[in-house]
Design an enzyme around this catalytic site. Structure first.
Site, PDB file in Angstrom:
ATOM      1  N   SER A  15       0.817  -1.230   0.000  1.00 52.30           N
ATOM      2  CA  SER A  15       0.000   0.000   0.000  1.00 52.30           C
ATOM      3  C   SER A  15       0.837   1.261   0.000  1.00 52.30           C
ATOM      4  O   SER A  15       0.349   2.329  -0.331  1.00 52.30           O
ATOM      5  CB  SER A  15      -0.885   0.053   1.249  1.00 52.30           C
ATOM      6  OG  SER A  15      -1.522  -1.150   1.451  1.00 52.30           O
ATOM      7  N   ASP A  62      -2.895  -9.840   7.779  1.00 46.18           N
ATOM      8  CA  ASP A  62      -1.690  -9.590   8.575  1.00 46.18           C
ATOM      9  C   ASP A  62      -0.764 -10.763   8.244  1.00 46.18           C
ATOM     10  O   ASP A  62      -1.106 -11.919   8.516  1.00 46.18           O
ATOM     11  CB  ASP A  62      -2.084  -9.583  10.058  1.00 46.18           C
ATOM     12  CG  ASP A  62      -0.878  -9.440  10.979  1.00 46.18           C
ATOM     13  OD1 ASP A  62       0.263  -9.762  10.558  1.00 46.18           O
ATOM     14  OD2 ASP A  62      -1.084  -9.031  12.132  1.00 46.18           O
ATOM     15  N   ASN A  89       7.455  -8.242   0.940  1.00 46.04           N
ATOM     16  CA  ASN A  89       7.948  -6.901   1.249  1.00 46.04           C
ATOM     17  C   ASN A  89       7.490  -6.394   2.622  1.00 46.04           C
ATOM     18  O   ASN A  89       8.172  -5.563   3.219  1.00 46.04           O
ATOM     19  CB  ASN A  89       7.475  -5.946   0.143  1.00 46.04           C
ATOM     20  CG  ASN A  89       7.573  -4.494   0.565  1.00 46.04           C
ATOM     21  OD1 ASN A  89       8.647  -3.884   0.491  1.00 46.04           O
ATOM     22  ND2 ASN A  89       6.473  -3.906   1.039  1.00 46.04           N
ATOM     23  N   TYR A 154      15.370  -6.680  14.245  1.00 46.84           N
ATOM     24  CA  TYR A 154      15.202  -6.389  12.808  1.00 46.84           C
ATOM     25  C   TYR A 154      16.313  -7.051  11.987  1.00 46.84           C
ATOM     26  O   TYR A 154      16.048  -7.709  10.979  1.00 46.84           O
ATOM     27  CB  TYR A 154      15.205  -4.867  12.625  1.00 46.84           C
ATOM     28  CG  TYR A 154      14.959  -4.394  11.213  1.00 46.84           C
ATOM     29  CD1 TYR A 154      13.671  -4.353  10.685  1.00 46.84           C
ATOM     30  CD2 TYR A 154      16.009  -3.960  10.406  1.00 46.84           C
ATOM     31  CE1 TYR A 154      13.443  -3.900   9.397  1.00 46.84           C
ATOM     32  CE2 TYR A 154      15.792  -3.506   9.121  1.00 46.84           C
ATOM     33  CZ  TYR A 154      14.506  -3.473   8.617  1.00 46.84           C
ATOM     34  OH  TYR A 154      14.283  -3.027   7.327  1.00 46.84           O
TER      35      TYR A 154
HETATM   36  P1  NAD Z   1       6.794   1.134   5.118  1.00 47.30           P
HETATM   37  O1  NAD Z   1       6.619   1.135   6.590  1.00 47.30           O
HETATM   38  O2  NAD Z   1       6.548   2.366   4.336  1.00 47.30           O
HETATM   39  O3  NAD Z   1       5.937  -0.039   4.449  1.00 47.30           O
HETATM   40  C1  NAD Z   1       5.810  -1.297   5.038  1.00 47.30           C
HETATM   41  C2  NAD Z   1       4.510  -1.901   4.584  1.00 47.30           C
HETATM   42  O4  NAD Z   1       4.358  -3.188   5.214  1.00 47.30           O
HETATM   43  C3  NAD Z   1       3.311  -1.050   5.004  1.00 47.30           C
HETATM   44  O5  NAD Z   1       2.387  -1.011   3.940  1.00 47.30           O
HETATM   45  C4  NAD Z   1       2.748  -1.823   6.189  1.00 47.30           C
HETATM   46  O6  NAD Z   1       1.359  -1.644   6.375  1.00 47.30           O
HETATM   47  C5  NAD Z   1       3.059  -3.253   5.763  1.00 47.30           C
HETATM   48  N1  NAD Z   1       3.013  -4.154   6.892  1.00 47.30           N
HETATM   49  C6  NAD Z   1       3.656  -4.030   8.079  1.00 47.30           C
HETATM   50  N2  NAD Z   1       3.323  -5.047   8.882  1.00 47.30           N
HETATM   51  C7  NAD Z   1       2.448  -5.824   8.199  1.00 47.30           C
HETATM   52  C8  NAD Z   1       1.752  -7.011   8.498  1.00 47.30           C
HETATM   53  N3  NAD Z   1       1.844  -7.600   9.706  1.00 47.30           N
HETATM   54  N4  NAD Z   1       0.958  -7.559   7.554  1.00 47.30           N
HETATM   55  C9  NAD Z   1       0.821  -6.958   6.347  1.00 47.30           C
HETATM   56  N5  NAD Z   1       1.439  -5.831   6.009  1.00 47.30           N
HETATM   57  C10 NAD Z   1       2.258  -5.274   6.922  1.00 47.30           C
HETATM   58  O7  NAD Z   1       8.287   0.608   4.901  1.00 47.30           O
HETATM   59  P2  NAD Z   1       9.225   0.495   3.599  1.00 47.30           P
HETATM   60  O8  NAD Z   1      10.389   1.358   3.872  1.00 47.30           O
HETATM   61  O9  NAD Z   1       8.458   0.647   2.339  1.00 47.30           O
HETATM   62  O10 NAD Z   1       9.712  -1.016   3.786  1.00 47.30           O
HETATM   63  C11 NAD Z   1       9.333  -2.081   2.935  1.00 47.30           C
HETATM   64  C12 NAD Z   1      10.269  -3.243   3.180  1.00 47.30           C
HETATM   65  O11 NAD Z   1      11.609  -2.845   2.863  1.00 47.30           O
HETATM   66  C13 NAD Z   1      10.302  -3.696   4.652  1.00 47.30           C
HETATM   67  O12 NAD Z   1      10.421  -5.104   4.703  1.00 47.30           O
HETATM   68  C14 NAD Z   1      11.558  -3.051   5.172  1.00 47.30           C
HETATM   69  O13 NAD Z   1      12.093  -3.760   6.271  1.00 47.30           O
HETATM   70  C15 NAD Z   1      12.453  -3.120   3.951  1.00 47.30           C
HETATM   71  N6  NAD Z   1      13.569  -2.177   3.964  1.00 47.30           N
HETATM   72  C16 NAD Z   1      13.350  -0.828   3.987  1.00 47.30           C
HETATM   73  C17 NAD Z   1      14.446   0.039   3.988  1.00 47.30           C
HETATM   74  C18 NAD Z   1      14.301   1.521   4.004  1.00 47.30           C
HETATM   75  O14 NAD Z   1      15.322   2.219   4.103  1.00 47.30           O
HETATM   76  N7  NAD Z   1      13.105   2.075   3.868  1.00 47.30           N
HETATM   77  C19 NAD Z   1      15.747  -0.482   3.987  1.00 47.30           C
HETATM   78  C20 NAD Z   1      15.927  -1.855   3.968  1.00 47.30           C
HETATM   79  C21 NAD Z   1      14.825  -2.699   3.961  1.00 47.30           C
END
Ligand code: NAD
Length: 246
Positions: A15, A62, A89, A154
């Site tokens: 989303s 979830d 993701n 994490y």
């Molecule tokens: P974000 O918080 O913007 O998005 C995360 C998404 O996961 C959200 O839509 C949230 O609602 C969903 N989510 C969380 N828990 C959930 C659950 N229990 N069930 C279903 N959906 C769930 O974060 P992002 O930065 O877009 O991160 C996306 C992925 O990339 C994550 O796995 C994060 O760990 C990874 N990541 C992000 C970064 C960064 O710098 N942003 C770096 C390395 C890895």
């Protein structure tokens, strides 16, 4: 241009942030996408912004809840057809140094980030095995490679995803299913918005390409791994971090 020709993809946490960019890119390349999110309204409105319901849908689950994931995958397959591509993701962070970390902080992060991927893989793997084809891309993190102070839960979950990726890649290779991971560095999304300006500047100093990443930078690697261009790649981790970890 990468061509996905109507392939059906499931993107967890699609989303917003990186997941949303991945879903948009998959749709641009001709894929049809089910966005799985905890918040049904957010998942459906993200889907509606990308195309009509024959192309992209939002489904509530979830990812840490095994039964909810099984139901969501069944719903996605009823509406769009068998899943060809799974993008794990969804993820969250609950930071704290390990001596002060609660059991709940540990369990929440491991259950969503690591068990969530196990749940979705279980739900789609049998179908992919029968069809003798499939792609799975797990979103890890550079922190899973390096560790990070204040992120034991994490980092462990993201390192765990790499072990999961390689194990499942070995188990499913003979069935034509390719499993890889993408490890982003510092990407500007809601997850990283809170970082104080001083920490952001310090981070920039460690990135040889001299900028923070955008969700689209990660989406490009994910879509490549989901496409025929990556037909001979499995069990790998592609780091997308502007050269921060090398
Ligand atoms: P974000 O918080 O913007 O998005 C995360 C998404 O996961 C959200 O839509 C949230 O609602 C969903 N989510 C969380 N828990 C959930 C659950 N229990 N069930 C279903 N959906 C769930 O974060 P992002 O930065 O877009 O991160 C996306 C992925 O990339 C994550 O796995 C994060 O760990 C990874 N990541 C992000 C970064 C960064 O710098 N942003 C770096 C390395 C890895």
């Amino acid at each position: 241009m990468i061509e996905l020709e109507g392939a059906v993809a499931l993107v967890t946490g699609g989303s917003r942030g990186i997941g949303r960019a991945v879903a948009e890119r998959l749709v641009e390349c001709g894929g049809r996408v089910a966005i799985i999110g905890r918040d049904e309204e957010a998942a459906t409105s993200a889907a509606a912004s990308m195309g009509d319901s024959s192309t992209v849908i939002g489904v509530r689950a979830d990812v840490s809840q095994t039964a909810e994931v099984a139901d969501a995958v069944a719903e996605a397959e009823t509406q769009l057809g068998p899943i060809d591509i799974l993008i794990n993701n969804a993820g969250l962070a609950r930071d704290g140094v390990v001596v002060r970390m609660s059991e709940d902080q540990w369990d929440t992060v491991v259950d969503v980030n690591l068990k969530g991927a196990f749940n979705t893989i279980k739900a789609v793997a049998r179908g992919m095995m029968k069809r003798r084809s499939g792609r799975i891309v797990n979103i890890s993190s550079v922190v899973g490679l390096t560790g990070n102070r204040g992120q034991a839960n994490y980092a462990a979950s993201k390192a765990g995803l790499i072990g999961l990726t390689k194990s499942v890649a070995k188990e499913l290779a003979s069935r034509g299913i390719l499993v890889n991971a993408v490890a982003p560095g510092f990407i500007t999304t809601d997850m990283t918005d809170d970082l104080p300006e001083a920490a952001r500047t310090a981070l920039l100093g460690q990135i040889p390409l001299g900028r923070l990443g955008a969700p689209a930078d990660v989406a490009n690697a994910v879509v490549f791994l989901s496409s025929p261009l990556a037909d001979y790649i499995t069990g790998q981790v592609i780091v997308v971090d502007g050269g921060m970890v090398m």
